[in-house]
Scaffold this motif. Structure first.
Motif, PDB file in Angstrom:
ATOM      1  N   GLU A  68       0.809  -1.217   0.000  1.00 24.23           N
ATOM      2  CA  GLU A  68       0.000   0.000   0.000  1.00 24.23           C
ATOM      3  C   GLU A  68       0.843   1.269   0.000  1.00 24.23           C
ATOM      4  O   GLU A  68       0.301   2.369   0.126  1.00 24.23           O
ATOM      5  CB  GLU A  68      -0.907   0.006   1.227  1.00 24.23           C
ATOM      6  CG  GLU A  68      -1.871  -1.150   1.276  1.00 24.23           C
ATOM      7  CD  GLU A  68      -2.635  -1.199   2.594  1.00 24.23           C
ATOM      8  OE1 GLU A  68      -2.367  -0.349   3.460  1.00 24.23           O
ATOM      9  OE2 GLU A  68      -3.487  -2.080   2.730  1.00 24.23           O
ATOM     10  N   ASP A  70       2.668   3.090  -2.293  1.00 22.70           N
ATOM     11  CA  ASP A  70       2.464   4.134  -3.297  1.00 22.70           C
ATOM     12  C   ASP A  70       1.147   4.865  -3.078  1.00 22.70           C
ATOM     13  O   ASP A  70       1.086   6.092  -3.171  1.00 22.70           O
ATOM     14  CB  ASP A  70       2.493   3.530  -4.703  1.00 22.70           C
ATOM     15  CG  ASP A  70       3.896   3.101  -5.102  1.00 22.70           C
ATOM     16  OD1 ASP A  70       4.864   3.668  -4.560  1.00 22.70           O
ATOM     17  OD2 ASP A  70       4.005   2.198  -5.957  1.00 22.70           O
ATOM     18  N   GLN A  71       0.093   4.114  -2.772  1.00 21.76           N
ATOM     19  CA  GLN A  71      -1.202   4.743  -2.547  1.00 21.76           C
ATOM     20  C   GLN A  71      -1.145   5.683  -1.333  1.00 21.76           C
ATOM     21  O   GLN A  71      -1.646   6.807  -1.398  1.00 21.76           O
ATOM     22  CB  GLN A  71      -2.267   3.684  -2.326  1.00 21.76           C
ATOM     23  CG  GLN A  71      -3.641   4.268  -2.061  1.00 21.76           C
ATOM     24  CD  GLN A  71      -4.679   3.212  -1.721  1.00 21.76           C
ATOM     25  OE1 GLN A  71      -4.372   2.031  -1.712  1.00 21.76           O
ATOM     26  NE2 GLN A  71      -5.881   3.658  -1.450  1.00 21.76           N
ATOM     27  N   MET A  72      -0.527   5.240  -0.258  1.00 21.51           N
ATOM     28  CA  MET A  72      -0.420   6.095   0.928  1.00 21.51           C
ATOM     29  C   MET A  72       0.424   7.332   0.637  1.00 21.51           C
ATOM     30  O   MET A  72       0.133   8.430   1.122  1.00 21.51           O
ATOM     31  CB  MET A  72       0.177   5.306   2.095  1.00 21.51           C
ATOM     32  CG  MET A  72      -0.760   4.283   2.683  1.00 21.51           C
ATOM     33  SD  MET A  72      -0.180   3.539   4.211  1.00 21.51           S
ATOM     34  CE  MET A  72       1.327   2.739   3.710  1.00 21.51           C
ATOM     35  N   TYR A  74       0.788   8.936  -2.314  1.00 21.01           N
ATOM     36  CA  TYR A  74       0.036   9.901  -3.117  1.00 21.01           C
ATOM     37  C   TYR A  74      -1.107  10.547  -2.318  1.00 21.01           C
ATOM     38  O   TYR A  74      -1.410  11.725  -2.520  1.00 21.01           O
ATOM     39  CB  TYR A  74      -0.500   9.243  -4.382  1.00 21.01           C
ATOM     40  CG  TYR A  74       0.605   8.945  -5.376  1.00 21.01           C
ATOM     41  CD1 TYR A  74       1.448   9.958  -5.825  1.00 21.01           C
ATOM     42  CD2 TYR A  74       0.823   7.662  -5.840  1.00 21.01           C
ATOM     43  CE1 TYR A  74       2.477   9.706  -6.718  1.00 21.01           C
ATOM     44  CE2 TYR A  74       1.846   7.389  -6.729  1.00 21.01           C
ATOM     45  CZ  TYR A  74       2.668   8.410  -7.170  1.00 21.01           C
ATOM     46  OH  TYR A  74       3.679   8.150  -8.040  1.00 21.01           O
ATOM     47  N   GLN A  75      -1.727   9.803  -1.419  1.00 28.24           N
ATOM     48  CA  GLN A  75      -2.767  10.395  -0.572  1.00 28.24           C
ATOM     49  C   GLN A  75      -2.188  11.467   0.347  1.00 28.24           C
ATOM     50  O   GLN A  75      -2.767  12.548   0.508  1.00 28.24           O
ATOM     51  CB  GLN A  75      -3.453   9.314   0.263  1.00 28.24           C
ATOM     52  CG  GLN A  75      -4.447   8.484  -0.499  1.00 28.24           C
ATOM     53  CD  GLN A  75      -5.075   7.409   0.376  1.00 28.24           C
ATOM     54  OE1 GLN A  75      -4.622   7.147   1.484  1.00 28.24           O
ATOM     55  NE2 GLN A  75      -6.121   6.785  -0.143  1.00 28.24           N
TER      56      GLN A  75
END
Length: 102
Positions: A68, A70-72, A74-75
């Protein structure tokens, strides 16, 4: 106290008739060395077990974070950009300086 594990009690001695009772540590019992040996072995084994549990928890969480990650990232990046652009004291800046490039 390891003396409690050995089964040896502290002796109290009164030196004067109306004086205070003073504790006196007992001497070495016949179970002194075996008690200390088992105490050290148990302490080391318990430490190794706790360390293995800690390593297992860390490796599990690290694996989930890698998936997780990359998603974290960018968020959090989007959240910081929104906080930066919503500042009142930055309202005088042109809009082109407010947005960061992708």
């Amino acid at each position: 106290d390891l003396e409690d594990i050995e089964g040896v009690d502290t002796v109290y001695i009164q030196e004067e008739r109306d004086g205070p009772w003073e504790p006196e540590d007992p001497g070495l019992s016949d179970r002194y060395y075996s008690t200390h040996f088992f105490f050290v072995v148990f302490s080391c084994a318990f430490s190794v077990v706790l360390m293995n549990l800690f390593i297992g928890v860390l490796s599990t969480n690290f694996g989930e974070s890698v998936v997780e990650g990359d998603q974290m990232f960018y968020q959090e990046r989007a959240r910081i950009i929104m906080l930066y652009c919503s500042r009142v004291w930055l309202a005088w800046l042109p809009r082109q300086f407010c947005w960061l490039p992708p």
